[in-house]
Design a protein around this motif. Structure first.
Motif, PDB file in Angstrom:
ATOM      1  N   PHE A   1      43.111  18.604  51.577  1.00  0.00           N
ATOM      2  CA  PHE A   1      41.982  18.392  52.476  1.00  0.00           C
ATOM      3  C   PHE A   1      40.740  18.279  51.607  1.00  0.00           C
ATOM      4  CE2 PHE A   1      38.390  20.014  54.973  1.00  0.00           C
ATOM      5  CZ  PHE A   1      38.423  19.141  56.048  1.00  0.00           C
ATOM      6  N   VAL A   2      40.065  17.136  51.664  1.00  0.00           N
ATOM      7  CA  VAL A   2      38.925  16.866  50.785  1.00  0.00           C
ATOM      8  C   VAL A   2      37.633  17.127  51.546  1.00  0.00           C
ATOM      9  CG1 VAL A   2      37.774  15.130  49.362  1.00  0.00           C
ATOM     10  CG2 VAL A   2      40.262  15.098  49.599  1.00  0.00           C
ATOM     11  N   LEU A   3      36.816  18.027  50.986  1.00  0.00           N
ATOM     12  CA  LEU A   3      35.553  18.354  51.645  1.00  0.00           C
ATOM     13  C   LEU A   3      34.361  17.865  50.836  1.00  0.00           C
ATOM     14  CD1 LEU A   3      34.534  19.793  54.193  1.00  0.00           C
ATOM     15  CD2 LEU A   3      34.244  21.847  52.811  1.00  0.00           C
ATOM     16  N   LEU A   4      34.416  18.044  49.493  1.00  0.00           N
ATOM     17  CA  LEU A   4      33.338  17.595  48.602  1.00  0.00           C
ATOM     18  C   LEU A   4      33.924  16.526  47.691  1.00  0.00           C
ATOM     19  CD1 LEU A   4      31.893  21.072  47.534  1.00  0.00           C
ATOM     20  CD2 LEU A   4      31.080  19.592  49.362  1.00  0.00           C
ATOM     21  N   PRO A   5      33.852  15.275  48.103  1.00  0.00           N
ATOM     22  CA  PRO A   5      34.619  14.258  47.383  1.00  0.00           C
ATOM     23  C   PRO A   5      34.099  13.923  46.003  1.00  0.00           C
ATOM     24  CG  PRO A   5      33.352  13.265  49.154  1.00  0.00           C
ATOM     25  CD  PRO A   5      33.171  14.739  49.284  1.00  0.00           C
ATOM     26  N   TRP A   6      32.821  14.193  45.681  1.00  0.00           N
ATOM     27  CA  TRP A   6      32.262  13.746  44.406  1.00  0.00           C
ATOM     28  C   TRP A   6      32.224  14.883  43.415  1.00  0.00           C
ATOM     29  CZ3 TRP A   6      32.796   8.953  44.748  1.00  0.00           C
ATOM     30  CH2 TRP A   6      32.565   8.297  45.956  1.00  0.00           C
ATOM     31  N   LEU A   7      32.730  14.642  42.210  1.00  0.00           N
ATOM     32  CA  LEU A   7      32.719  15.662  41.169  1.00  0.00           C
ATOM     33  C   LEU A   7      31.293  16.116  40.912  1.00  0.00           C
ATOM     34  CD1 LEU A   7      35.199  14.129  38.596  1.00  0.00           C
ATOM     35  CD2 LEU A   7      35.602  16.000  40.163  1.00  0.00           C
ATOM     36  N   GLY A   8      31.112  17.432  40.843  1.00  0.00           N
ATOM     37  CA  GLY A   8      29.794  17.973  40.558  1.00  0.00           C
ATOM     38  C   GLY A   8      28.867  18.002  41.742  1.00  0.00           C
TER      39      GLY A   8
ATOM     40  N   MET B   1      27.637  19.076  45.586  1.00  0.00           N
ATOM     41  CA  MET B   1      27.793  20.156  46.563  1.00  0.00           C
ATOM     42  C   MET B   1      27.576  19.599  47.969  1.00  0.00           C
ATOM     43  SD  MET B   1      28.690  22.783  44.906  1.00  0.00           S
ATOM     44  CE  MET B   1      28.339  24.201  45.946  1.00  0.00           C
TER      45      MET B   1
ATOM     46  N   PHE C   1      38.305  15.317  55.109  1.00  0.00           N
ATOM     47  CA  PHE C   1      39.427  14.497  55.577  1.00  0.00           C
ATOM     48  C   PHE C   1      40.693  14.904  54.853  1.00  0.00           C
ATOM     49  CE2 PHE C   1      37.309  12.257  52.143  1.00  0.00           C
ATOM     50  CZ  PHE C   1      38.351  11.875  51.312  1.00  0.00           C
TER      51      PHE C   1
END
Lengths: 139, 383
Positions: free
Chosen positions: A64-71, A73, A81
């Motif tokens: 389950f992806v909540l914060l898709p971008w590395l680094g 918040m 999703f």
């Protein structure tokens, strides 16, 4: 009208309840299927044949992806999703978003391919990728 | 491919990683000039320069090189996703090993917006950006929990270890004031189950550089310091594996690491039992855990036990990510592989201060590039 966001990966079903059809390759010399289509067999380097792949499979892994971008918040605008790697009967593993919410999914569940609208073309067409939908509840 | 003649790391330099506003050009200069000073060389002595960066304009490498001097040397831009710095280093090594120059240099740099996240999006939706790196490695983590019974606490312990290694690296992006516990890591916001934000690599800016040379040059400049030889330099791209994933921001089989490492061990005439410290592509702790096994540090399925025993902490049997790794030191795409070379070189020279691995003789540096490229270097101290 729904259209694939890029040609060559899948085709849109004719009926509203039908699954999209994945456009793959089959290598007779390696007896192996691939998705997306290959120009040559990556194992034997021989020619491959176009084929269509199953639209149902088994969850190999999920998340389950909540914060898709590395680094970052910043939470995904959708509120997160699901996503899964799914093994098709032909031995092909594909990864795509997974419908549902945390707690719905477990490894080994059966899923079916569906279209997922991600953008809209200037002429109003719905631009689609693919996603998975559960066919059975978690045990 | 093996090297025609021995190659030595004679200088390393770095600019602090992190979410600062230092320009890419200034970071490039600092990393480059400190590497030259470390080597005791002038830029006039460098025969070839390989610059590694992901973000920016197409000629940034040769443009920034002008700050070091206009000497006419060949300058080549290398890009291989997360393995960009490692690939630039390898090209420098190969140019010396093959005899085209006596001294070669690699500089990697990237700004805050020039990191892996920029390389894969956000941009117009497409089939290959349907999912992102955070999802790919989370797939590994969930499957590992299913197959091996690995717990989220194990992932948290690995991340906490790397945060704590970074506390004592003044060039690291993440420098926590207090010791980080697994509980703190688990309490951070979720990125992609089971990974939290404190398990994800830092994604700030940074720069790092390394200079390599022949044995003759290395001996002339040693000035009493031990020599650091490049015992192996290996790179592989994907080979087909059952369950191969071809489409996505990150693809490729984990087996690439085992294949590349075995080639490196063979080239070096060494094995995993000879290593004193290891750097890996620890963008998420599941990677470090799996690489314990894929690099042959422990048998299959026993990586969790290494974590429980604290074996991969500085002071343990085989320390991993001794400068904080991607999680603690940070992971802009361009310089990361060169920051690994910076740390391993200093460790083998005995110059790492409180982070020093006692008696370090051999170090391994491993990087993956978008899952599709694997680079492994083994460095060995010669007294």
């Amino acid at each position: 009208m729904k259209v694939p966001i890029e040609e060559g990966y899948f085709r849109i079903p004719e009926g509203p309840d039908e699954s999209p059809v994945l456009l793959g390759s089959y290598s007779p010399s390696a007896k192996t299927y691939f998705w997306p289509r290959r120009k040559r067999c990556p194992i034997t380097l021989d020619a491959v044949e176009d084929c269509e792949l199953s639209n149902e499979g088994i969850i190999y892994s999920w998340t389950f992806v909540l914060l898709p971008w590395l680094g970052s918040m910043e939470a995904d605008k959708s509120g997160g999703f699901g996503a899964a790697q799914v093994d098709l009967p032909e031995g092909v593993r594909i990864q795509a978003p997974l419908e549902g919410k945390m707690g719905d999914w477990e490894i080994g569940q059966r899923v079916r391919l569906v279209t997922r609208t991600v953008d809209r073309a200037e002429n109003g067409d719905e631009l689609c990728t693919i996603a998975f939908r559960l066919l059975e509840a978690a045990s | 491919m093996t090297m025609e003649r021995d190659v030595y790391v004679i200088g390393v330099g770095i600019h602090r990683f992190g979410k600062h506003d230092v320009s890419r050009r200034d970071m490039h200069y600092v990393a480059g000039i400190t590497a030259l000073e470390d080597a005791g060389l002038s830029f006039k002595d460098v025969g070839a320069l390989y610059t590694g960066f992901i973000g920016g304009a197409m000629l940034d490498g040769v443009t920034y090189a002008k700050d070091l001097g206009l000497t006419g040397l060949p300058v080549v831009h290398i890009e291989n996703a997360s393995a960009t710095g490692s690939s630039a280093f390898r090209e420098a090594v190969m140019s010396v090993a093959g005899g085209s120059t006596e001294v070669a240099m690699a500089i990697g740099f990237d700004g805050r917006l020039g990191n892996v996240a920029q390389a894969v999006g956000p941009r117009r939706p497409s089939m290959d950006t349907n999912l992102l790196p955070a999802a790919f490695f989370a797939f590994w983590a969930v499957r590992r929990m299913h197959d091996n019974g690995t717990t989220v606490e194990t992932y948290a312990k690995i991340a906490a270890k790397n945060w704590n290694h970074a506390r004592f690296n003044k060039y690291a992006e993440r420098q926590a004031e207090q010791e980080i516990t697994p509980e703190v890591v688990l309490a951070a916001p979720l990125v992609a189950y089971p990974h939290t934000a404190m398990m994800a690599c830092g994604a700030g800016a940074g720069a790092a550089a390394a200079i390599v040379a022949t044995r003759q040059v290395a001996e002339r400049l040693a000035n009493g310091r031990p020599l650091v030889r490049v015992a192996a330099s290996q790179m592989q791209s994907e080979r087909y594996q059952p369950g191969h994933v071809f489409l996505g921001a990150i693809v490729g089989p984990s087996e690439s690491t085992r294949i590349t490492a075995n080639l490196a061990y063979e080239e070096a005439g060494l094995g995993p039992e000879d290593l004193d410290l290891v750097h890996v592509h620890d963008a998420f702790p599941i990677e470090e855990l799996m690489y314990y096994e894929l690099l042959g540090i422990c048998p299959e399925g026993e990586g969790d036990r290494l974590v429980a025993e604290g074996a991969t902490t500085i002071g343990g049997r085989i320390p991993f990510s001794t400068d904080g790794g991607l999680i603690g030191r940070g992971h802009p795409g361009g310089p990361t592989g060169l920051a690994q070379i910076w740390d391993v070189t200093q460790q083998l020279r005995g110059e790492s201060g409180v982070r020093q691995v006692e008696g370090a003789q051999v170090g391994l540096a491993h990087m993956m590039g978008a899952g599709s490229v694997c680079v492994v270097h083994i460095l060995q101290r010669e007294s």
